[in-house]
Design a protein around this motif. Structure first.
Motif, PDB file in Angstrom:
ATOM      1  N   GLU A  28       0.835  -1.196   0.000  1.00 52.90           N
ATOM      2  CA  GLU A  28       0.000   0.000   0.000  1.00 52.90           C
ATOM      3  C   GLU A  28       0.873   1.249   0.000  1.00 52.90           C
ATOM      4  O   GLU A  28       1.891   1.296   0.697  1.00 52.90           O
ATOM      5  CB  GLU A  28      -0.877   0.041   1.248  1.00 52.90           C
ATOM      6  CG  GLU A  28      -1.798  -1.151   1.387  1.00 52.90           C
ATOM      7  CD  GLU A  28      -2.480  -1.168   2.741  1.00 52.90           C
ATOM      8  OE1 GLU A  28      -3.192  -0.182   3.061  1.00 52.90           O
ATOM      9  OE2 GLU A  28      -2.298  -2.143   3.467  1.00 52.90           O
ATOM     10  N   THR A  29       0.470   2.246  -0.742  1.00 58.14           N
ATOM     11  CA  THR A  29       1.106   3.555  -0.719  1.00 58.14           C
ATOM     12  C   THR A  29       0.011   4.584  -0.524  1.00 58.14           C
ATOM     13  O   THR A  29      -0.962   4.607  -1.271  1.00 58.14           O
ATOM     14  CB  THR A  29       1.870   3.849  -2.031  1.00 58.14           C
ATOM     15  OG1 THR A  29       2.826   2.809  -2.249  1.00 58.14           O
ATOM     16  CG2 THR A  29       2.582   5.175  -1.962  1.00 58.14           C
ATOM     17  N   LEU A  30       0.174   5.412   0.505  1.00 59.22           N
ATOM     18  CA  LEU A  30      -0.830   6.410   0.838  1.00 59.22           C
ATOM     19  C   LEU A  30      -0.170   7.787   0.830  1.00 59.22           C
ATOM     20  O   LEU A  30       0.772   8.030   1.585  1.00 59.22           O
ATOM     21  CB  LEU A  30      -1.422   6.124   2.219  1.00 59.22           C
ATOM     22  CG  LEU A  30      -1.965   4.696   2.376  1.00 59.22           C
ATOM     23  CD1 LEU A  30      -1.171   3.961   3.431  1.00 59.22           C
ATOM     24  CD2 LEU A  30      -3.416   4.704   2.673  1.00 59.22           C
ATOM     25  N   VAL A  37       4.012  10.591   2.871  1.00 52.74           N
ATOM     26  CA  VAL A  37       3.749   9.338   2.172  1.00 52.74           C
ATOM     27  C   VAL A  37       3.949   8.190   3.152  1.00 52.74           C
ATOM     28  O   VAL A  37       4.947   8.140   3.878  1.00 52.74           O
ATOM     29  CB  VAL A  37       4.698   9.158   0.966  1.00 52.74           C
ATOM     30  CG1 VAL A  37       4.453   7.823   0.283  1.00 52.74           C
ATOM     31  CG2 VAL A  37       4.534  10.297  -0.021  1.00 52.74           C
ATOM     32  N   ARG A  38       3.013   7.266   3.182  1.00 55.83           N
ATOM     33  CA  ARG A  38       3.104   6.077   4.039  1.00 55.83           C
ATOM     34  C   ARG A  38       3.084   4.850   3.144  1.00 55.83           C
ATOM     35  O   ARG A  38       2.239   4.727   2.259  1.00 55.83           O
ATOM     36  CB  ARG A  38       1.953   6.044   5.025  1.00 55.83           C
ATOM     37  CG  ARG A  38       2.008   4.864   5.982  1.00 55.83           C
ATOM     38  CD  ARG A  38       1.156   5.149   7.202  1.00 55.83           C
ATOM     39  NE  ARG A  38       1.018   4.007   8.066  1.00 55.83           N
ATOM     40  CZ  ARG A  38       1.903   3.629   8.977  1.00 55.83           C
ATOM     41  NH1 ARG A  38       3.010   4.309   9.130  1.00 55.83           N
ATOM     42  NH2 ARG A  38       1.681   2.584   9.738  1.00 55.83           N
ATOM     43  N   ARG A  39       4.043   3.956   3.386  1.00 56.24           N
ATOM     44  CA  ARG A  39       4.110   2.692   2.645  1.00 56.24           C
ATOM     45  C   ARG A  39       3.969   1.547   3.635  1.00 56.24           C
ATOM     46  O   ARG A  39       4.645   1.534   4.669  1.00 56.24           O
ATOM     47  CB  ARG A  39       5.434   2.594   1.902  1.00 56.24           C
ATOM     48  CG  ARG A  39       5.570   3.619   0.810  1.00 56.24           C
ATOM     49  CD  ARG A  39       6.854   3.443   0.013  1.00 56.24           C
ATOM     50  NE  ARG A  39       6.939   4.474  -0.996  1.00 56.24           N
ATOM     51  CZ  ARG A  39       7.592   5.631  -0.841  1.00 56.24           C
ATOM     52  NH1 ARG A  39       8.219   5.890   0.292  1.00 56.24           N
ATOM     53  NH2 ARG A  39       7.624   6.518  -1.811  1.00 56.24           N
ATOM     54  N   GLU A  66       5.716  -4.537   7.512  1.00 56.47           N
ATOM     55  CA  GLU A  66       6.595  -3.370   7.536  1.00 56.47           C
ATOM     56  C   GLU A  66       5.788  -2.125   7.222  1.00 56.47           C
ATOM     57  O   GLU A  66       4.879  -2.160   6.401  1.00 56.47           O
ATOM     58  CB  GLU A  66       7.705  -3.536   6.502  1.00 56.47           C
ATOM     59  CG  GLU A  66       8.750  -2.440   6.522  1.00 56.47           C
ATOM     60  CD  GLU A  66       9.889  -2.720   5.559  1.00 56.47           C
ATOM     61  OE1 GLU A  66      10.385  -1.736   4.980  1.00 56.47           O
ATOM     62  OE2 GLU A  66      10.271  -3.883   5.372  1.00 56.47           O
ATOM     63  N   ALA A  67       6.145  -1.010   7.862  1.00 57.88           N
ATOM     64  CA  ALA A  67       5.491   0.265   7.567  1.00 57.88           C
ATOM     65  C   ALA A  67       6.539   1.369   7.637  1.00 57.88           C
ATOM     66  O   ALA A  67       7.441   1.338   8.474  1.00 57.88           O
ATOM     67  CB  ALA A  67       4.375   0.544   8.565  1.00 57.88           C
ATOM     68  N   LYS A  75      12.516  10.140   6.183  1.00 54.80           N
ATOM     69  CA  LYS A  75      11.813   9.072   6.879  1.00 54.80           C
ATOM     70  C   LYS A  75      11.462   9.541   8.283  1.00 54.80           C
ATOM     71  O   LYS A  75      12.280  10.143   8.966  1.00 54.80           O
ATOM     72  CB  LYS A  75      12.667   7.805   6.948  1.00 54.80           C
ATOM     73  CG  LYS A  75      12.827   7.134   5.609  1.00 54.80           C
ATOM     74  CD  LYS A  75      13.594   5.858   5.753  1.00 54.80           C
ATOM     75  CE  LYS A  75      13.788   5.220   4.379  1.00 54.80           C
ATOM     76  NZ  LYS A  75      14.556   3.982   4.454  1.00 54.80           N
ATOM     77  N   ALA A  76      10.219   9.254   8.680  1.00 57.65           N
ATOM     78  CA  ALA A  76       9.778   9.657  10.024  1.00 57.65           C
ATOM     79  C   ALA A  76      10.007   8.540  11.017  1.00 57.65           C
ATOM     80  O   ALA A  76      10.108   7.407  10.680  1.00 57.65           O
ATOM     81  CB  ALA A  76       8.296  10.028   9.981  1.00 57.65           C
TER      82      ALA A  76
END
Length: 76
Positions: A28-30, A37-39, A66-67, A75-76
């Motif tokens: 998923e990519t949001l 962006v969240r993967r 994984e997230a 990267k957060a």
């Protein structure tokens, strides 16, 4: 979200008579409206049962593997 992309990829499938077990991987990519962006990578573990000649889900479990969150290129 301003964009959501979801892809599923079939993994192993084992059939034993009228029962089966399958695995499906998800990607998923949001894209948030704030630019973040969240993967996410996950997997579904499914069990199936054959009833009346048709395969049906009997259970489904999701696990996140994984997230990652990226905010403004970092990267957060």
């Amino acid at each position: 979200y301003k964009l959501v992309a979801f892809t599923a990829q079939a993994g192993a499938l084992t059939i034993e008579g009228d029962r089966a077990h399958g695995r499906c991987y998800t990607f998923e990519t949001l894209h948030g409206v704030d630019g973040g962006v969240r993967r996410v990578i996950g997997t579904y573990e499914d069990t199936f049962v054959k009833q009346g000649g048709a395969w049906r889900f009997s259970s489904r479990a999701y696990s996140m593997l994984e997230a990652e969150t990226v905010v403004e290129g970092k990267k957060a």
